[in-house]
Scaffold this active site. Structure first.
Site, PDB file in Angstrom:
ATOM      1  N   GLY A   1       0.851  -1.186   0.000  1.00 59.19           N
ATOM      2  CA  GLY A   1       0.000   0.000   0.000  1.00 59.19           C
ATOM      3  C   GLY A   1       0.886   1.234   0.000  1.00 59.19           C
ATOM      4  O   GLY A   1       2.072   1.164  -0.336  1.00 59.19           O
TER       5      GLY A   1
ATOM      6  N   ALA B   1       2.243   2.819   2.385  1.00 50.99           N
ATOM      7  CA  ALA B   1       3.406   2.688   3.259  1.00 50.99           C
ATOM      8  C   ALA B   1       4.432   1.728   2.651  1.00 50.99           C
ATOM      9  O   ALA B   1       5.613   2.064   2.530  1.00 50.99           O
ATOM     10  CB  ALA B   1       2.971   2.212   4.638  1.00 50.99           C
ATOM     11  N   GLY B   2       3.974   0.551   2.259  1.00 48.37           N
ATOM     12  CA  GLY B   2       4.904  -0.468   1.772  1.00 48.37           C
ATOM     13  C   GLY B   2       5.522  -0.121   0.433  1.00 48.37           C
ATOM     14  O   GLY B   2       6.739  -0.264   0.241  1.00 48.37           O
TER      15      GLY B   2
ATOM     16  N   ARG C   1     -14.511  13.112  13.048  1.00 49.19           N
ATOM     17  CA  ARG C   1     -15.324  11.934  12.769  1.00 49.19           C
ATOM     18  C   ARG C   1     -15.987  11.338  13.993  1.00 49.19           C
ATOM     19  O   ARG C   1     -17.146  10.929  13.940  1.00 49.19           O
ATOM     20  CB  ARG C   1     -14.437  10.874  12.134  1.00 49.19           C
ATOM     21  CG  ARG C   1     -14.036  11.299  10.775  1.00 49.19           C
ATOM     22  CD  ARG C   1     -13.031  10.378  10.163  1.00 49.19           C
ATOM     23  NE  ARG C   1     -12.774  10.872   8.827  1.00 49.19           N
ATOM     24  CZ  ARG C   1     -11.905  10.344   7.999  1.00 49.19           C
ATOM     25  NH1 ARG C   1     -11.181   9.308   8.373  1.00 49.19           N
ATOM     26  NH2 ARG C   1     -11.746  10.850   6.806  1.00 49.19           N
TER      27      ARG C   1
ATOM     28  N   GLU D   1      -0.926   2.194   8.453  1.00 50.63           N
ATOM     29  CA  GLU D   1      -2.045   1.956   9.365  1.00 50.63           C
ATOM     30  C   GLU D   1      -1.758   0.822  10.344  1.00 50.63           C
ATOM     31  O   GLU D   1      -2.351   0.753  11.419  1.00 50.63           O
ATOM     32  CB  GLU D   1      -3.326   1.662   8.549  1.00 50.63           C
ATOM     33  CG  GLU D   1      -4.570   1.614   9.414  1.00 50.63           C
ATOM     34  CD  GLU D   1      -5.876   1.472   8.631  1.00 50.63           C
ATOM     35  OE1 GLU D   1      -5.885   1.776   7.417  1.00 50.63           O
ATOM     36  OE2 GLU D   1      -6.873   1.068   9.238  1.00 50.63           O
TER      37      GLU D   1
ATOM     38  N   ARG E   1      -8.232   9.570  14.234  1.00 50.66           N
ATOM     39  CA  ARG E   1      -7.461  10.099  13.110  1.00 50.66           C
ATOM     40  C   ARG E   1      -8.285  11.144  12.364  1.00 50.66           C
ATOM     41  O   ARG E   1      -9.457  10.926  12.095  1.00 50.66           O
ATOM     42  CB  ARG E   1      -7.099   8.968  12.147  1.00 50.66           C
ATOM     43  CG  ARG E   1      -6.417   9.475  10.898  1.00 50.66           C
ATOM     44  CD  ARG E   1      -6.009   8.352   9.991  1.00 50.66           C
ATOM     45  NE  ARG E   1      -7.108   7.664   9.351  1.00 50.66           N
ATOM     46  CZ  ARG E   1      -7.785   8.140   8.297  1.00 50.66           C
ATOM     47  NH1 ARG E   1      -7.485   9.307   7.777  1.00 50.66           N
ATOM     48  NH2 ARG E   1      -8.759   7.434   7.763  1.00 50.66           N
TER      49      ARG E   1
ATOM     50  N   LEU F   1      -3.235   8.863   4.592  1.00 57.93           N
ATOM     51  CA  LEU F   1      -2.421   8.823   3.374  1.00 57.93           C
ATOM     52  C   LEU F   1      -1.113   9.555   3.643  1.00 57.93           C
ATOM     53  O   LEU F   1      -0.030   9.110   3.254  1.00 57.93           O
ATOM     54  CB  LEU F   1      -3.181   9.482   2.221  1.00 57.93           C
ATOM     55  CG  LEU F   1      -4.535   8.839   1.869  1.00 57.93           C
ATOM     56  CD1 LEU F   1      -5.173   9.544   0.681  1.00 57.93           C
ATOM     57  CD2 LEU F   1      -4.369   7.358   1.559  1.00 57.93           C
TER      58      LEU F   1
END
Ligand code: FAD
Ligand code: FES
Lengths: 256, 644
Positions: free
Chosen positions: B42, B44-45, B337, B432, B442, B448
């Site tokens: 994703g 991050a990876g 949220r 995440e 968050r 992102l």
């Protein structure tokens, strides 16, 4: 429940790539019109598992039309009867009680069947590895607003970039051509200033890899554009051709 | 064991630069002698794998999908924050830092969050250079929008597909390194265990999802970038394959788990329609820029609406309760949220919900369409409106959307220090999957940012420090720990395949989801949590006795894959419940009914709970041990969050 449907499914079952495969008929009773197509398959699969039968294998992940993992050729059309959506976004209200639905995997030489409805689409990754990038390393980049990009250009690049790499274009094409997919990536970068330095190398490298993967050639039938869930336009193919021939007939230093 | 967060000394704004200078470097010629394993592709990876390969390290990257580009980051809609202050509206690194710490209800580390805000500006530059087609204004410069919990416009976006475009950027950088031979990509490989040898993370065990082959891979360091575990609730906005296996197995090998109970319930999702539902679809928070949230003022009217006796258009303006605007005049529909979700639940619990089930509130665009014109609304949100229409068969241009909160994101994850290293030397956790940066809630458009910050700009520095320390001695899988881990995995697979009970794995997953949503969801209390713990244990026991897993290992096997993931969720769920019980305060998304203000807002208890909980595995039959990392606030003052 009232309003629920009883359906007959004609599903392609194939144990692995070596197996010849065949259609198997299943009853899908009591299906709610609010279910998505894949949820309908989940229900059928749960019933199969309870009977000790191997569930129907298919690829899927996000279930919201963006990861490009779901595929399915439904009643002779990639992603089913509706335009502009993927299989996971298709809902059962698009079918009617008593209907027989035929479900097959993508059919293309470059997409071998793995099991049942799941196919191997890694050819697409290899095409992008061949050149679908801008050669910049991480860090040391000038400010993002240094190069203004006209909104129309940015929007058009975005339109090309919305491709989800599902492969419906290939499945829809009688030649199993990957031109729509490949040209979308090429266009995105060819439209933007950041993509200019490698523009002509990129198109040659990606087209060469596309040919090496065994995709058919594009004969402008346009089925791909109609079946593309993201509305990727044929204009991309024209752009790819233009760049490809420019690259073939001129030396790089002349065009850059 | 004492938790050492390794937060550098010095003033907040200088910590990261100083730290970067103090970290050890690996000599360029030596980098190719190291192998780094990156699990997950994703944001991050993929960003980590590409950046490390560019530096010269050898990278082995893994994902469970058929292509790296299908990681669930692809589904992020709304945008990514960055403190560019292009709008001249008073934004700054400090303000982004401040908003994020406050938004997280003061349960994140100041130093981490400040670093995140600092590198946020570089992320946008990087993505633009890769050819990410962000939204632009007519003058050609980048456009911004606003997101919840902020009063400035700092969110960069690409229509409603920001995650897709950012991931494709990172994926292209990854492809370039695959092409160069610096990254070897293993798709359709699921990590099923971590190999710890001589006290260090040295490799992983994977199952090839096509052939069933169980293999081990060795590396000098292992990076887990495997995303969130929201699917423990069964229904969530996550993809079907999102799982906890990689981090859970690592937890069981000694990595501490941070704040497992911190879950984000997103206010604007399409409501549940029936038992068949397999996932929930998010409607981006950006919609709250122009959509107004309301329910009928009275229960009677709501009931008549639900029964179909009246239509939405029959409800006069003065009979509508725009509850967020009414209760929070300064933030209005753009409250964070957790606040928005709780208020929607309250309205539904009060009998004023809409839709057939009453578990929904309206998100209404009529006023915006009138003010901006339909074309402008379509340009901003067209794909979201289409998505809504596909799922519900209702046209949001003509009638208000129905929305309801759904599980969306997990702030909890493996505990990491400032270098993103877990409590196992050589094991890092990014994106995440780790617990860092977002505290108890968050803010929108910050995940992102964090994923890319971790991968592009943090890990390339911090992993080098570790690699320089251990030295470039070759690693391979000859250590007995590899054979052992492989055997354990094979035994586990065989155990699953021998399970020929009567209940499907999906049924267990659904049952688990019901328990978690009911007792460990939007509101939690002691009695409910105690009950949930018992129910989870019983369900888990039953799973191992009565679940059905079909087929063989040596083939593509959906039922086997699912069984492994659900088995891990059944264990994680209990730790989440333990954590939620232990934290007797309310904070952010963690709402303990016992701890609320007179107005029903979350009431923190800084005296007793200003810490990160970090749980240590002590064996299957023993209780996990809680360690506490005290949070120290030197720059922001802890106040009761107010968005009024
Ligand atoms: C619908 C939706 C919308 C969102 N919108 C926004 C937004 O607008 N702005 C924002 O900031 N955030 C948003 N978020 C949150 C954000 O998208 C995610 O938190 C973030 O993208 C996670 O990135 P990641 O790299 O950590 O993990 P992911 O992108 O989830 O990647 C996980 C990777 O790990 C791999 N993996 C997992 N387990 C294994 C295993 N056992 N073995 C091998 N590989 C494994 C997967 O294959 C995948 O490659 C949204 C989230 C959702 C669900
Ligand atoms: S499952 Fe992701 S596009 Fe259909």
């Amino acid at each position: 429940m009232s309003g629920n449907m009883n359906l007959t499914l004609n599903v392609w079952r194939q144990k692995n790539v070596a197996d010849k495969g065949r259609f198997v008929t299943y009853k899908a009773d009591d299906i709610s019109p609010d279910m998505s197509f894949l949820e309908m398959l989940d229900v059928v699969n749960e019933r199969l598992v309870k009977k000790g039968e191997d569930p129907i294998h298919f690829d899927h992940d996000c279930r919201e039309g963006i990861c490009g993992m779901c595929s399915l050729y439904i009643n002779g059309r990639p992603h089913g009867p509706k335009r502009g959506i993927t299989t996971c976004q298709l809902h059962m209200r698009s079918f009617h009680d008593g209907e027989t639905i035929t479900i097959e995997p993508w059919r293309a030489e470059a997409f071998p069947v793995i099991k049942d409805l799941a196919t191997d689409r890694t050819a697409f990754d290899r095409i992008q590895e061949a050149g679908g990038f801008v050669s910049v390393n991480t860090g040391g980049i000038p400010d993002a607003n240094e190069i203004p990009i006209p909104k129309v250009i940015a929007d058009e690049a975005f339109n090309s970039a919305t491709c989800i790499q599902c492969g419906a274009c290939v499945a829809a094409c009688k030649n199993a051509s990957a031109a729509l997919f490949v040209s979308a990536k090429i266009s995105q970068l060819a439209l933007l200033p950041q993509g200019q330095p490698e523009r002509y190398r990129r198109v040659q490298a990606m087209v060469a890899q596309m040919d090496a993967e065994g995709f058919g050639s594009c004969t402008n039938t346009g089925a791909c554009e109609i079946e593309c869930p993201k509305g990727i336009s044929l204009t991309n193919i024209n752009r790819m051709r233009r760049d490809y021939f420019t690259a073939k007939f001129f030396k790089e230093e002349e065009i850059n | 064991m004492v938790l050492d967060s390794k937060i550098p000394e010095g003033p907040l704004a200088e910590k990261w630069s100083k730290h970067k200078f103090n970290l050890k470097l690996v000599n360029p010629a030596n980098k190719r002698k190291y192998t780094v394993i990156v699990v997950g592709t994703g944001l991050a990876g993929a960003s980590a794998a590409a950046s490390l390969a560019e530096l010269g390290y050898n990278v082995k990257a893994f994902c469970y999908q058929d292509s790296a580009r299908r990681a669930h980051s692809i589904a992020a809609q709304g945008g990514i924050n960055a403190a560019k202050n292009y709008r001249n509206d008073g934004d700054s690194v400090y303000r982004l830092f401040y908003d994020t710490v406050k938004g997280g209800d003061y349960r994140a580390r100041e130093a981490n969050v400040h670093r995140l805000a600092e590198v946020s500006v570089d992320i946008i530059d990087q993505c633009v250079a890769q050819g990410v087609p962000f939204a632009r204004e007519y003058g050609g410069l980048l456009d911004n929008r606003s997101f919840g919990g902020a009063q400035v416009s700092r969110t960069f976006y690409a229509r409603g597909q920001t995650g897709q475009q950012l991931l494709l950027g990172a994926y292209s950088a990854l492809n370039r390194q695959i092409h160069e031979g610096k990254v070897k990509m293993y798709n359709r490989h699921e990590m099923l265990d971590l190999v710890v040898a001589d006290g260090k993370a040295q490799g992983i065990v994977t199952r090839n999802l096509l052939t069933g082959e169980v293999e081990t891979f060795a590396g000098h360091a292992v990076l887990l970038c495997t995303g969130g575990y929201g699917n423990v609730f069964y229904l969530s906005t996550n993809a079907m394959g999102c799982n906890t296996t990689a981090i859970w197995r690592s937890y069981k090998k000694g990595a501490f788990f941070g704040n497992p109970c911190f879950t984000q319930i997103h206010p604007t999702c399409i409501p549940v329609t029936g038992d068949h539902q397999s996932k929930l679809t998010l409607m981006s928070e950006s919609l709250r820029n122009d959509g107004r949230v309301w329910v009928p003022k009275t229960r009677e009217m709501a009931e008549r609406l639900r029964k179909g006796e009246i239509k939405v258009s029959d409800i006069k303006e003065e009979d509508r309760d725009y509850f967020l605007e009414r209760k929070y005049p300064s933030f209005g529909n753009l409250v964070p949220r957790d606040v928005a979700s709780r208020n929607a639940k309250e309205a539904a619990d009060d009998g004023r919900g809409v839709g057939a089930s009453g578990k929904a509130v309206f998100l209404d665009f009529a006023e915006s369409i009138q003010r901006l014109g339909r074309a402008a609304v379509e340009a901003k949100y067209g794909n979201l409106f289409d998505m809504y229409y596909q799922i519900t068969d209702e046209n949001p241009y003509e009638m208000p959307m129905r929305i309801y909160p759904a599980v969306h994101y997990t702030m909890g994850g493996l505990w990491v220090d400032y270098n993103l290293m877990t409590t196992i030397p050589g094991l890092y956790c990014l994106g995440e999957a780790n617990f860092s940066d977002h505290g108890a809630n968050r803010l929108g458009a910050s995940a992102l940012m964090q994923g890319l910050a971790d991968g592009y700009f943090v890990i390339p520095y911090t992993v080098g420090d570790y690699l320089a320390t251990i030295g470039p001695k070759p690693v391979d899988n000859s250590h007995p720990a590899f054979a052992q881990a492989k055997k354990d995995t094979q035994d586990r697979i065989n155990k699953f395949l021998s399970m020929k009970g009567t209940k499907t794995v999906d049924e267990y997953h659904r049952d688990l989801g019901h328990i978690m949503w009911e007792y460990c969801g939007m509101a939690r209390n002691e009695a409910g949590l105690a009950k949930a713990k018992q129910m989870i244990r019983e369900l888990r026991e039953d799973f191992w006795k009565n679940a059905i897993v079909l087929g063989e290992n040596e083939e593509m096997n959906m039922s086997l894959e699912k069984a492994g993931r659900v088995a891990d969720f059944l264990e994680l769920a209990e730790l989440m419940v333990d954590d939620a019980r232990e934290r007797k305060e309310s904070c952010g998304g963690h709402f303990r009914e016992e701890s609320q203000t007179e107005e029903g807002e979350a009431k923190r208890d800084d005296e007793n709970f200003a810490y990160v909980s970090a749980w240590e595995y002590k064996g299957d039959d023993a209780a996990a041990e809680l360690h506490k990392e005290q949070l120290i606030f030197e720059n922001v003052k802890l106040t009761q969050r107010s968005y009024k």
